[in-house]
Write a protein that holds these residues in place. Sequence first.
Motif, PDB file in Angstrom:
ATOM      1  N   ASP A 199       0.831  -1.204   0.000  1.00  0.00           N
ATOM      2  CA  ASP A 199       0.000   0.000   0.000  1.00  0.00           C
ATOM      3  C   ASP A 199       0.864   1.252   0.000  1.00  0.00           C
ATOM      4  OD1 ASP A 199       0.965   0.207   2.542  1.00  0.00           O
ATOM      5  OD2 ASP A 199      -0.971   0.188   3.552  1.00  0.00           O
ATOM      6  N   GLY A 200       2.184   1.046  -0.073  1.00  0.00           N
ATOM      7  CA  GLY A 200       3.092   2.188  -0.185  1.00  0.00           C
ATOM      8  C   GLY A 200       3.237   2.579  -1.645  1.00  0.00           C
ATOM      9  N   ASN A 201       4.096   3.538  -1.901  1.00  0.00           N
ATOM     10  CA  ASN A 201       4.303   4.002  -3.271  1.00  0.00           C
ATOM     11  C   ASN A 201       5.387   3.236  -3.985  1.00  0.00           C
ATOM     12  OD1 ASN A 201       2.463   6.131  -2.909  1.00  0.00           O
ATOM     13  ND2 ASN A 201       4.057   7.322  -1.852  1.00  0.00           N
ATOM     14  N   MET A 202       6.313   2.658  -3.209  1.00  0.00           N
ATOM     15  CA  MET A 202       7.583   2.294  -3.812  1.00  0.00           C
ATOM     16  C   MET A 202       7.733   0.815  -4.163  1.00  0.00           C
ATOM     17  SD  MET A 202       9.534   5.118  -3.585  1.00  0.00           S
ATOM     18  CE  MET A 202      11.224   4.865  -3.090  1.00  0.00           C
ATOM     19  N   ASN A 203       7.339  -0.064  -3.247  1.00  0.00           N
ATOM     20  CA  ASN A 203       7.752  -1.470  -3.343  1.00  0.00           C
ATOM     21  C   ASN A 203       6.562  -2.410  -3.239  1.00  0.00           C
ATOM     22  OD1 ASN A 203      10.673  -0.775  -3.095  1.00  0.00           O
ATOM     23  ND2 ASN A 203       9.900   0.083  -1.187  1.00  0.00           N
ATOM     24  N   ALA A 263       6.637 -12.188   5.873  1.00  0.00           N
ATOM     25  CA  ALA A 263       6.408 -11.109   4.908  1.00  0.00           C
ATOM     26  C   ALA A 263       7.593 -11.058   3.948  1.00  0.00           C
ATOM     27  CB  ALA A 263       6.266  -9.781   5.644  1.00  0.00           C
ATOM     28  N   LYS A 278       9.279  -8.449   1.105  1.00  0.00           N
ATOM     29  CA  LYS A 278       9.247  -7.114   0.495  1.00  0.00           C
ATOM     30  C   LYS A 278      10.270  -7.067  -0.622  1.00  0.00           C
ATOM     31  CE  LYS A 278       9.833  -2.174   1.437  1.00  0.00           C
ATOM     32  NZ  LYS A 278       9.884  -1.107   2.458  1.00  0.00           N
ATOM     33  N   GLU A 293       9.586 -10.851   9.489  1.00  0.00           N
ATOM     34  CA  GLU A 293       8.446 -11.173  10.348  1.00  0.00           C
ATOM     35  C   GLU A 293       7.148 -10.591   9.776  1.00  0.00           C
ATOM     36  OE1 GLU A 293       9.140  -9.305  14.120  1.00  0.00           O
ATOM     37  OE2 GLU A 293       7.098  -9.621  14.822  1.00  0.00           O
ATOM     38  N   MET A 350       3.974  -8.789  10.412  1.00  0.00           N
ATOM     39  CA  MET A 350       3.485  -7.914  11.486  1.00  0.00           C
ATOM     40  C   MET A 350       2.010  -7.570  11.278  1.00  0.00           C
ATOM     41  SD  MET A 350       6.680  -5.279  12.016  1.00  0.00           S
ATOM     42  CE  MET A 350       6.566  -4.534  10.384  1.00  0.00           C
ATOM     43  N   PHE A 385       9.644   0.283  10.790  1.00  0.00           N
ATOM     44  CA  PHE A 385       9.964  -0.459   9.565  1.00  0.00           C
ATOM     45  C   PHE A 385      10.223   0.500   8.406  1.00  0.00           C
ATOM     46  CE2 PHE A 385       5.908  -0.406   7.116  1.00  0.00           C
ATOM     47  CZ  PHE A 385       5.068   0.161   8.055  1.00  0.00           C
ATOM     48  N   ASP A 386      10.489  -0.059   7.253  1.00  0.00           N
ATOM     49  CA  ASP A 386      10.714   0.669   5.994  1.00  0.00           C
ATOM     50  C   ASP A 386      11.877   1.684   6.039  1.00  0.00           C
ATOM     51  OD1 ASP A 386      10.409   1.327   3.362  1.00  0.00           O
ATOM     52  OD2 ASP A 386       8.708   2.677   3.675  1.00  0.00           O
ATOM     53  N   GLU A 406      14.227   2.255   3.979  1.00  0.00           N
ATOM     54  CA  GLU A 406      14.910   2.229   2.677  1.00  0.00           C
ATOM     55  C   GLU A 406      15.624   3.548   2.357  1.00  0.00           C
ATOM     56  OE1 GLU A 406      12.219   1.790  -0.681  1.00  0.00           O
ATOM     57  OE2 GLU A 406      10.651   2.804   0.426  1.00  0.00           O
TER      58      GLU A 406
HETATM   59  N1  ATP Z   1       6.539  -7.120   7.788  1.00  0.00           N
HETATM   60  C1  ATP Z   1       5.299  -6.742   7.472  1.00  0.00           C
HETATM   61  N2  ATP Z   1       4.225  -7.364   7.985  1.00  0.00           N
HETATM   62  C2  ATP Z   1       2.971  -6.987   7.671  1.00  0.00           C
HETATM   63  N3  ATP Z   1       2.684  -5.972   6.837  1.00  0.00           N
HETATM   64  C3  ATP Z   1       3.704  -5.300   6.289  1.00  0.00           C
HETATM   65  C4  ATP Z   1       5.063  -5.636   6.577  1.00  0.00           C
HETATM   66  N4  ATP Z   1       5.863  -4.795   5.904  1.00  0.00           N
HETATM   67  C5  ATP Z   1       5.047  -3.977   5.234  1.00  0.00           C
HETATM   68  N5  ATP Z   1       3.750  -4.262   5.455  1.00  0.00           N
HETATM   69  C6  ATP Z   1       2.567  -3.606   4.873  1.00  0.00           C
HETATM   70  O1  ATP Z   1       2.917  -3.136   3.594  1.00  0.00           O
HETATM   71  C7  ATP Z   1       2.832  -1.724   3.537  1.00  0.00           C
HETATM   72  C8  ATP Z   1       3.960  -1.160   2.711  1.00  0.00           C
HETATM   73  O2  ATP Z   1       5.193  -1.457   3.345  1.00  0.00           O
HETATM   74  P1  ATP Z   1       6.398  -0.438   3.281  1.00  0.00           P
HETATM   75  O3  ATP Z   1       5.990   0.852   3.877  1.00  0.00           O
HETATM   76  O4  ATP Z   1       7.585  -1.123   3.847  1.00  0.00           O
HETATM   77  O5  ATP Z   1       6.520  -0.307   1.697  1.00  0.00           O
HETATM   78  P2  ATP Z   1       7.014   0.887   0.770  1.00  0.00           P
HETATM   79  O6  ATP Z   1       6.590   0.534  -0.589  1.00  0.00           O
HETATM   80  O7  ATP Z   1       8.438   1.121   1.019  1.00  0.00           O
HETATM   81  O8  ATP Z   1       6.125   2.098   1.266  1.00  0.00           O
HETATM   82  P3  ATP Z   1       6.388   3.690   1.042  1.00  0.00           P
HETATM   83  O9  ATP Z   1       5.908   4.051  -0.313  1.00  0.00           O
HETATM   84  O10 ATP Z   1       5.575   4.286   2.128  1.00  0.00           O
HETATM   85  O11 ATP Z   1       7.845   3.901   1.180  1.00  0.00           O
HETATM   86  C9  ATP Z   1       2.838  -1.264   4.979  1.00  0.00           C
HETATM   87  O12 ATP Z   1       2.157  -0.051   5.141  1.00  0.00           O
HETATM   88  C10 ATP Z   1       2.139  -2.406   5.683  1.00  0.00           C
HETATM   89  O13 ATP Z   1       0.754  -2.249   5.578  1.00  0.00           O
END
Ligand code: ATP
Length: 386
Positions: free
Chosen positions: A34-38, A53, A55, A109, A111, A248-249, A251
Amino acid sequence: MGYRILETDDIPAYLHERGHWADVTDIHVREVSDGNMNRVFLASNADGSHSLAVKQALPWVRVAGPSWPMSPERADAEARAYEQVAKVAPDKIPVIHGYDADNYALVMEDMSDLEVLRTVLNEGASYGPDASARIGEFVAQLTFATSDFGMDSADRKALIAASVSPELCKITEDVVLSEPYIEHEHNHWLPELADLAASFRADARLRTEVADLRYTFMTSAQALLHGDLHTGSVMVGEREGAPVVRVFDPEFSFVGPIGYDLGLYWANVLVSEERARELGALTDHGDQLRLSWEAFETEFRRLWPTRVDTFFDDAFVDRFLSRVWTDSVGYAGTEIVRRIIGFAHLTDLTTLPDPVPASRRTLLLGRELIVRREELTSPEHIRALV
Ligand SMILES: Nc1ncnc2c1ncn2[C@@H]1O[C@H](COP(=O)(O)OP(=O)(O)OP(=O)(O)O)[C@@H](O)[C@H]1O
Ligand SMILES: [Mg+2]
Protein backbone atom coordinates in the motif's frame (compact mmCIF):
# COMPACT_ATOMS: atom_id res chain seq x y z
CA MET A 1 16.54 -5.33 -15.06
CA GLY A 2 18.37 -8.62 -14.68
CA TYR A 3 16.56 -10.03 -11.69
CA ARG A 4 13.46 -11.95 -10.88
CA ILE A 5 10.35 -9.91 -10.19
CA LEU A 6 8.17 -11.90 -7.85
CA GLU A 7 4.44 -12.23 -8.38
CA THR A 8 2.01 -13.54 -5.78
CA ASP A 9 2.08 -17.03 -7.30
CA ASP A 10 5.90 -17.16 -7.21
CA ILE A 11 6.16 -16.59 -3.47
CA PRO A 12 5.58 -20.18 -2.21
CA ALA A 13 8.34 -21.65 -4.41
CA TYR A 14 10.56 -18.68 -3.64
CA LEU A 15 10.23 -19.07 0.13
CA HIS A 16 10.81 -22.79 -0.18
CA GLU A 17 13.90 -22.37 -2.37
CA ARG A 18 15.37 -19.82 -0.01
CA GLY A 19 14.97 -22.22 2.88
CA HIS A 20 12.31 -20.24 4.72
CA TRP A 21 9.51 -22.78 4.36
CA ALA A 22 9.50 -26.57 4.34
CA ASP A 23 6.05 -27.49 3.03
CA VAL A 24 5.59 -25.64 -0.23
CA THR A 25 2.01 -26.93 -0.65
CA ASP A 26 0.87 -25.16 2.52
CA ILE A 27 1.57 -21.51 1.72
CA HIS A 28 -1.13 -18.94 1.04
CA VAL A 29 -0.02 -15.57 -0.23
CA ARG A 30 -1.62 -12.16 -0.57
CA GLU A 31 -0.14 -8.92 -1.76
CA VAL A 32 -0.53 -6.01 0.68
CA SER A 33 1.55 -3.30 -1.00
CA ASP A 34 0.00 0.00 0.00
CA GLY A 35 3.09 2.19 -0.19
CA ASN A 36 4.30 4.00 -3.27
CA MET A 37 7.58 2.29 -3.81
CA ASN A 38 7.75 -1.47 -3.34
CA ARG A 39 5.82 -4.70 -3.23
CA VAL A 40 4.95 -6.51 -0.02
CA PHE A 41 3.51 -10.03 0.18
CA LEU A 42 2.27 -11.90 3.23
CA ALA A 43 2.52 -15.67 3.29
CA SER A 44 0.89 -17.94 5.85
CA ASN A 45 0.03 -21.61 6.28
CA ALA A 46 -3.52 -22.91 6.47
CA ASP A 47 -3.84 -22.92 10.26
CA GLY A 48 -2.10 -19.54 10.58
CA SER A 49 0.65 -20.91 12.84
CA HIS A 50 3.45 -19.83 10.50
CA SER A 51 3.71 -16.62 8.47
CA LEU A 52 6.28 -14.38 6.81
CA ALA A 53 6.41 -11.11 4.91
CA VAL A 54 8.37 -10.62 1.67
CA LYS A 55 9.25 -7.11 0.49
CA GLN A 56 10.77 -6.65 -2.94
CA ALA A 57 12.03 -3.47 -4.58
CA LEU A 58 11.18 -3.13 -8.27
CA PRO A 59 13.45 -1.23 -10.68
CA TRP A 60 10.87 1.56 -10.68
CA VAL A 61 8.43 3.29 -8.34
CA ARG A 62 5.60 0.76 -7.91
CA VAL A 63 2.70 3.15 -8.28
CA ALA A 64 4.24 4.88 -11.32
CA GLY A 65 5.54 1.83 -13.17
CA PRO A 66 8.48 1.65 -15.60
CA SER A 67 7.99 5.30 -16.62
CA TRP A 68 9.59 6.28 -13.27
CA PRO A 69 12.70 4.13 -13.00
CA MET A 70 14.36 3.82 -9.63
CA SER A 71 17.28 1.67 -8.63
CA PRO A 72 16.24 -1.35 -6.56
CA GLU A 73 19.38 -0.79 -4.49
CA ARG A 74 17.13 0.98 -2.02
CA ALA A 75 16.46 -2.55 -0.74
CA ASP A 76 20.19 -2.88 0.05
CA ALA A 77 19.92 0.29 2.14
CA GLU A 78 16.91 -1.14 3.95
CA ALA A 79 18.68 -4.44 4.68
CA ARG A 80 21.81 -2.60 5.85
CA ALA A 81 19.82 -0.42 8.22
CA TYR A 82 18.01 -3.41 9.69
CA GLU A 83 21.34 -5.15 10.17
CA GLN A 84 22.64 -2.22 12.22
CA VAL A 85 19.46 -1.83 14.26
CA ALA A 86 19.34 -5.57 14.95
CA LYS A 87 22.60 -5.19 16.89
CA VAL A 88 21.32 -2.50 19.24
CA ALA A 89 17.51 -2.39 19.19
CA PRO A 90 16.25 -5.76 17.91
CA ASP A 91 13.01 -5.36 19.84
CA LYS A 92 12.06 -2.26 17.82
CA ILE A 93 12.15 -3.69 14.27
CA PRO A 94 10.64 -6.74 12.58
CA VAL A 95 12.72 -9.91 12.80
CA ILE A 96 14.69 -10.16 9.55
CA HIS A 97 14.90 -13.72 8.29
CA GLY A 98 17.04 -13.03 5.26
CA TYR A 99 18.01 -10.62 2.52
CA ASP A 100 18.36 -11.80 -1.06
CA ALA A 101 20.62 -9.16 -2.60
CA ASP A 102 20.39 -10.72 -6.08
CA ASN A 103 16.65 -10.14 -6.15
CA TYR A 104 16.40 -7.14 -3.80
CA ALA A 105 13.99 -9.09 -1.60
CA LEU A 106 13.77 -9.04 2.17
CA VAL A 107 12.05 -11.82 4.11
CA MET A 108 10.86 -10.68 7.50
CA GLU A 109 8.45 -11.17 10.35
CA ASP A 110 4.77 -10.88 9.49
CA MET A 111 3.48 -7.91 11.49
CA SER A 112 -0.09 -8.03 10.23
CA ASP A 113 -1.30 -8.43 13.82
CA LEU A 114 -0.07 -4.84 14.37
CA GLU A 115 -1.36 -1.61 12.85
CA VAL A 116 0.35 1.30 11.17
CA LEU A 117 0.54 4.19 13.65
CA ARG A 118 -0.82 6.73 11.13
CA THR A 119 -3.90 4.57 10.56
CA VAL A 120 -4.48 4.20 14.29
CA LEU A 121 -4.21 7.95 14.79
CA ASN A 122 -6.36 8.83 11.81
CA GLU A 123 -9.05 6.58 13.22
CA GLY A 124 -9.04 8.67 16.39
CA ALA A 125 -7.08 6.49 18.80
CA SER A 126 -4.40 7.94 21.06
CA TYR A 127 -0.69 7.13 21.02
CA GLY A 128 -0.72 5.35 24.32
CA PRO A 129 2.16 5.50 26.78
CA ASP A 130 4.72 3.71 24.68
CA ALA A 131 4.95 4.63 21.04
CA SER A 132 6.82 7.94 21.17
CA ALA A 133 9.18 6.84 23.94
CA ARG A 134 10.15 3.72 21.99
CA ILE A 135 10.69 5.79 18.85
CA GLY A 136 12.92 8.25 20.72
CA GLU A 137 14.92 5.32 22.10
CA PHE A 138 15.10 3.77 18.66
CA VAL A 139 16.70 6.93 17.25
CA ALA A 140 19.15 7.13 20.18
CA GLN A 141 20.17 3.48 19.96
CA LEU A 142 20.66 3.43 16.19
CA THR A 143 22.40 6.79 15.98
CA PHE A 144 24.66 6.41 19.02
CA ALA A 145 25.86 3.02 17.79
CA THR A 146 26.63 4.31 14.30
CA SER A 147 28.16 7.63 15.33
CA ASP A 148 31.79 8.36 16.19
CA PHE A 149 30.77 7.77 19.80
CA GLY A 150 29.64 4.20 19.18
CA MET A 151 32.08 3.02 16.51
CA ASP A 152 35.77 3.27 15.99
CA SER A 153 36.85 5.77 13.41
CA ALA A 154 37.91 3.32 10.69
CA ASP A 155 34.73 1.23 10.96
CA ARG A 156 32.72 4.42 10.77
CA LYS A 157 34.41 5.49 7.56
CA ALA A 158 33.57 2.09 6.08
CA LEU A 159 29.94 2.41 7.21
CA ILE A 160 29.69 5.87 5.68
CA ALA A 161 31.10 4.60 2.38
CA ALA A 162 28.81 1.56 2.30
CA SER A 163 25.74 3.59 3.18
CA VAL A 164 25.98 6.23 0.48
CA SER A 165 22.54 6.36 -1.14
CA PRO A 166 22.65 9.08 -3.77
CA GLU A 167 19.33 8.39 -5.46
CA LEU A 168 17.20 8.38 -2.34
CA CYS A 169 19.05 11.27 -0.72
CA LYS A 170 18.45 13.28 -3.89
CA ILE A 171 14.71 12.65 -3.54
CA THR A 172 14.81 14.15 -0.05
CA GLU A 173 17.08 17.02 -1.11
CA ASP A 174 14.61 17.89 -3.89
CA VAL A 175 11.16 16.97 -2.65
CA VAL A 176 11.62 17.95 1.00
CA LEU A 177 14.45 20.46 1.08
CA SER A 178 13.99 22.65 -1.97
CA GLU A 179 10.98 22.18 -4.28
CA PRO A 180 8.30 23.54 -1.90
CA TYR A 181 10.15 26.88 -1.81
CA ILE A 182 10.44 27.34 -5.59
CA GLU A 183 8.12 27.00 -8.57
CA HIS A 184 8.05 23.30 -9.38
CA GLU A 185 5.63 21.03 -11.23
CA HIS A 186 5.60 18.60 -8.31
CA ASN A 187 4.09 21.15 -5.95
CA HIS A 188 0.36 21.39 -5.34
CA TRP A 189 -1.86 22.79 -2.61
CA LEU A 190 -5.42 23.56 -1.69
CA PRO A 191 -6.61 26.67 -3.59
CA GLU A 192 -7.26 28.37 -0.23
CA LEU A 193 -3.55 28.07 0.58
CA ALA A 194 -2.29 29.72 -2.60
CA ASP A 195 -1.47 32.93 -0.73
CA LEU A 196 0.75 31.11 1.75
CA ALA A 197 2.45 29.02 -0.93
CA ALA A 198 3.26 32.22 -2.84
CA SER A 199 4.49 34.01 0.28
CA PHE A 200 6.75 31.05 1.17
CA ARG A 201 8.32 31.17 -2.30
CA ALA A 202 8.96 34.88 -1.90
CA ASP A 203 10.33 34.57 1.63
CA ALA A 204 14.09 35.13 1.49
CA ARG A 205 14.64 34.45 5.17
CA LEU A 206 12.77 31.17 5.02
CA ARG A 207 14.70 30.11 1.96
CA THR A 208 18.08 30.78 3.56
CA GLU A 209 17.09 28.76 6.63
CA VAL A 210 15.93 25.86 4.46
CA ALA A 211 19.19 26.10 2.52
CA ASP A 212 21.01 25.81 5.84
CA LEU A 213 19.06 22.66 6.78
CA ARG A 214 19.55 21.26 3.29
CA TYR A 215 23.29 21.79 3.53
CA THR A 216 23.38 20.04 6.88
CA PHE A 217 21.38 17.16 5.40
CA MET A 218 23.90 16.87 2.57
CA THR A 219 27.07 17.12 4.61
CA SER A 220 26.56 16.16 8.22
CA ALA A 221 27.45 12.47 8.45
CA GLN A 222 26.61 12.09 12.16
CA ALA A 223 25.09 8.64 12.21
CA LEU A 224 23.09 6.06 10.30
CA LEU A 225 19.50 7.27 10.06
CA HIS A 226 16.22 5.58 9.33
CA GLY A 227 15.68 8.35 6.79
CA ASP A 228 11.87 8.21 6.53
CA LEU A 229 10.67 8.01 10.12
CA HIS A 230 7.05 9.08 9.75
CA THR A 231 4.00 7.60 11.45
CA GLY A 232 3.48 5.36 8.40
CA SER A 233 6.83 3.70 9.16
CA VAL A 234 5.79 2.56 12.64
CA MET A 235 3.54 -0.32 13.63
CA VAL A 236 1.91 -0.53 17.02
CA GLY A 237 -0.22 -3.04 18.86
CA GLU A 238 -0.18 -5.54 21.66
CA ARG A 239 1.26 -9.00 22.01
CA GLU A 240 0.55 -11.14 25.05
CA GLY A 241 -0.83 -8.13 26.84
CA ALA A 242 2.27 -5.98 26.37
CA PRO A 243 2.53 -2.95 24.05
CA VAL A 244 4.59 -3.51 20.90
CA VAL A 245 6.21 -0.80 18.75
CA ARG A 246 8.06 -1.68 15.53
CA VAL A 247 9.81 0.72 13.20
CA PHE A 248 9.96 -0.46 9.57
CA ASP A 249 10.71 0.67 5.99
CA PRO A 250 14.22 2.18 6.43
CA GLU A 251 14.91 2.23 2.68
CA PHE A 252 15.92 5.92 2.84
CA SER A 253 18.63 5.07 5.35
CA PHE A 254 21.96 6.88 5.00
CA VAL A 255 24.55 8.50 7.25
CA GLY A 256 23.18 11.95 8.00
CA PRO A 257 22.15 14.43 10.71
CA ILE A 258 20.36 12.79 13.65
CA GLY A 259 17.84 15.62 13.82
CA TYR A 260 16.42 14.54 10.49
CA ASP A 261 14.92 11.37 11.97
CA LEU A 262 13.50 13.09 15.05
CA GLY A 263 12.24 16.06 13.03
CA LEU A 264 10.37 13.85 10.59
CA TYR A 265 8.59 12.12 13.43
CA TRP A 266 7.77 15.43 15.11
CA ALA A 267 6.26 16.85 11.94
CA ASN A 268 3.95 13.88 11.72
CA VAL A 269 3.07 14.21 15.39
CA LEU A 270 2.22 17.89 14.95
CA VAL A 271 0.16 17.25 11.81
CA SER A 272 -1.80 14.52 13.59
CA GLU A 273 -2.40 16.92 16.48
CA GLU A 274 -3.87 19.53 14.11
CA ARG A 275 -6.10 16.86 12.59
CA ALA A 276 -7.36 15.86 16.04
CA ARG A 277 -7.87 19.50 17.02
CA GLU A 278 -9.96 20.05 13.90
CA LEU A 279 -12.10 17.03 14.74
CA GLY A 280 -12.40 17.98 18.42
CA ALA A 281 -10.63 14.71 19.23
CA LEU A 282 -7.41 15.78 20.95
CA THR A 283 -6.07 13.17 23.34
CA ASP A 284 -2.40 12.72 24.13
CA HIS A 285 -1.14 14.40 20.95
CA GLY A 286 0.45 17.33 22.75
CA ASP A 287 2.80 15.12 24.80
CA GLN A 288 4.42 13.17 22.00
CA LEU A 289 7.17 15.50 20.87
CA ARG A 290 8.37 15.90 24.43
CA LEU A 291 8.08 12.17 25.18
CA SER A 292 10.11 11.19 22.12
CA TRP A 293 12.76 13.83 22.81
CA GLU A 294 13.07 12.89 26.49
CA ALA A 295 13.40 9.21 25.61
CA PHE A 296 15.98 10.03 22.94
CA GLU A 297 18.01 12.23 25.25
CA THR A 298 17.81 9.86 28.21
CA GLU A 299 18.92 6.91 26.12
CA PHE A 300 21.70 8.86 24.40
CA ARG A 301 23.04 10.02 27.78
CA ARG A 302 22.71 6.51 29.18
CA LEU A 303 24.93 5.28 26.35
CA TRP A 304 27.39 8.18 26.58
CA PRO A 305 29.72 6.55 29.18
CA THR A 306 30.24 3.67 26.71
CA ARG A 307 31.61 5.98 23.98
CA VAL A 308 34.69 4.68 22.20
CA ASP A 309 36.42 8.07 22.05
CA THR A 310 36.64 9.78 25.42
CA PHE A 311 38.20 12.92 24.01
CA PHE A 312 34.54 13.81 23.55
CA ASP A 313 33.84 14.94 27.09
CA ASP A 314 30.70 15.42 29.15
CA ALA A 315 30.38 19.08 28.30
CA PHE A 316 30.53 18.15 24.64
CA VAL A 317 27.51 15.85 24.83
CA ASP A 318 25.41 18.74 26.13
CA ARG A 319 26.44 20.84 23.19
CA PHE A 320 25.94 17.98 20.76
CA LEU A 321 22.43 17.20 21.99
CA SER A 322 21.41 20.82 21.90
CA ARG A 323 22.48 20.97 18.23
CA VAL A 324 20.53 17.80 17.49
CA TRP A 325 17.49 19.42 19.13
CA THR A 326 17.77 22.55 17.01
CA ASP A 327 18.22 20.56 13.79
CA SER A 328 15.22 18.42 14.71
CA VAL A 329 13.00 21.47 15.17
CA GLY A 330 14.07 22.77 11.76
CA TYR A 331 13.56 19.47 9.96
CA ALA A 332 10.14 19.12 11.59
CA GLY A 333 9.29 22.45 9.96
CA THR A 334 10.53 21.42 6.51
CA GLU A 335 8.62 18.14 6.70
CA ILE A 336 5.40 19.96 7.60
CA VAL A 337 5.77 22.45 4.77
CA ARG A 338 6.49 19.86 2.11
CA ARG A 339 3.52 17.76 3.19
CA ILE A 340 1.14 20.70 2.62
CA ILE A 341 2.48 22.61 -0.38
CA GLY A 342 4.92 20.06 -1.85
CA PHE A 343 4.62 16.82 -3.77
CA ALA A 344 3.21 14.19 -1.39
CA HIS A 345 0.54 15.14 1.11
CA LEU A 346 -0.67 13.38 4.26
CA THR A 347 -3.98 11.60 4.73
CA ASP A 348 -4.11 13.10 8.23
CA LEU A 349 -5.04 16.40 6.59
CA THR A 350 -6.41 15.38 3.18
CA THR A 351 -9.16 13.22 4.69
CA LEU A 352 -10.53 15.98 6.94
CA PRO A 353 -14.04 17.16 6.03
CA ASP A 354 -12.56 20.65 5.63
CA PRO A 355 -8.78 20.40 5.39
CA VAL A 356 -8.21 24.15 5.00
CA PRO A 357 -8.07 25.48 8.59
CA ALA A 358 -5.83 22.71 9.94
CA SER A 359 -3.58 22.88 6.87
CA ARG A 360 -3.16 26.65 7.21
CA ARG A 361 -2.38 26.42 10.92
CA THR A 362 0.10 23.61 10.43
CA LEU A 363 1.81 25.28 7.51
CA LEU A 364 2.35 28.48 9.50
CA LEU A 365 3.68 26.42 12.39
CA GLY A 366 6.11 24.74 9.99
CA ARG A 367 7.53 28.09 8.93
CA GLU A 368 8.02 29.19 12.55
CA LEU A 369 9.83 25.95 13.39
CA ILE A 370 12.24 26.55 10.53
CA VAL A 371 13.04 30.22 11.01
CA ARG A 372 12.91 30.35 14.82
CA ARG A 373 14.53 27.04 15.62
CA GLU A 374 17.50 28.64 17.41
CA GLU A 375 15.22 30.35 19.95
CA LEU A 376 12.86 27.39 20.43
CA THR A 377 15.04 25.56 22.88
CA SER A 378 12.61 23.22 24.65
CA PRO A 379 9.41 21.20 24.09
CA GLU A 380 7.57 23.89 26.12
CA HIS A 381 8.58 26.54 23.58
CA ILE A 382 7.06 24.43 20.85
CA ARG A 383 3.88 23.89 22.88
CA ALA A 384 3.58 27.63 23.26
CA LEU A 385 3.83 28.04 19.50
CA VAL A 386 1.28 25.29 18.76
N1 ATP B 1 6.54 -7.12 7.79
C1 ATP B 1 5.30 -6.74 7.47
N2 ATP B 1 4.22 -7.36 7.98
C2 ATP B 1 2.97 -6.99 7.67
N3 ATP B 1 2.68 -5.97 6.84
C3 ATP B 1 3.70 -5.30 6.29
C4 ATP B 1 5.06 -5.64 6.58
N4 ATP B 1 5.86 -4.80 5.90
C5 ATP B 1 5.05 -3.98 5.23
N5 ATP B 1 3.75 -4.26 5.46
C6 ATP B 1 2.57 -3.61 4.87
O1 ATP B 1 2.92 -3.14 3.59
C7 ATP B 1 2.83 -1.72 3.54
C8 ATP B 1 3.96 -1.16 2.71
O2 ATP B 1 5.19 -1.46 3.34
P1 ATP B 1 6.40 -0.44 3.28
O3 ATP B 1 5.99 0.85 3.88
O4 ATP B 1 7.58 -1.12 3.85
O5 ATP B 1 6.52 -0.31 1.70
P2 ATP B 1 7.01 0.89 0.77
O6 ATP B 1 6.59 0.53 -0.59
O7 ATP B 1 8.44 1.12 1.02
O8 ATP B 1 6.12 2.10 1.27
P3 ATP B 1 6.39 3.69 1.04
O9 ATP B 1 5.91 4.05 -0.31
O10 ATP B 1 5.57 4.29 2.13
O11 ATP B 1 7.85 3.90 1.18
C9 ATP B 1 2.84 -1.26 4.98
O12 ATP B 1 2.16 -0.05 5.14
C10 ATP B 1 2.14 -2.41 5.68
O13 ATP B 1 0.75 -2.25 5.58
MG1 LIG C 1 9.23 2.91 1.73
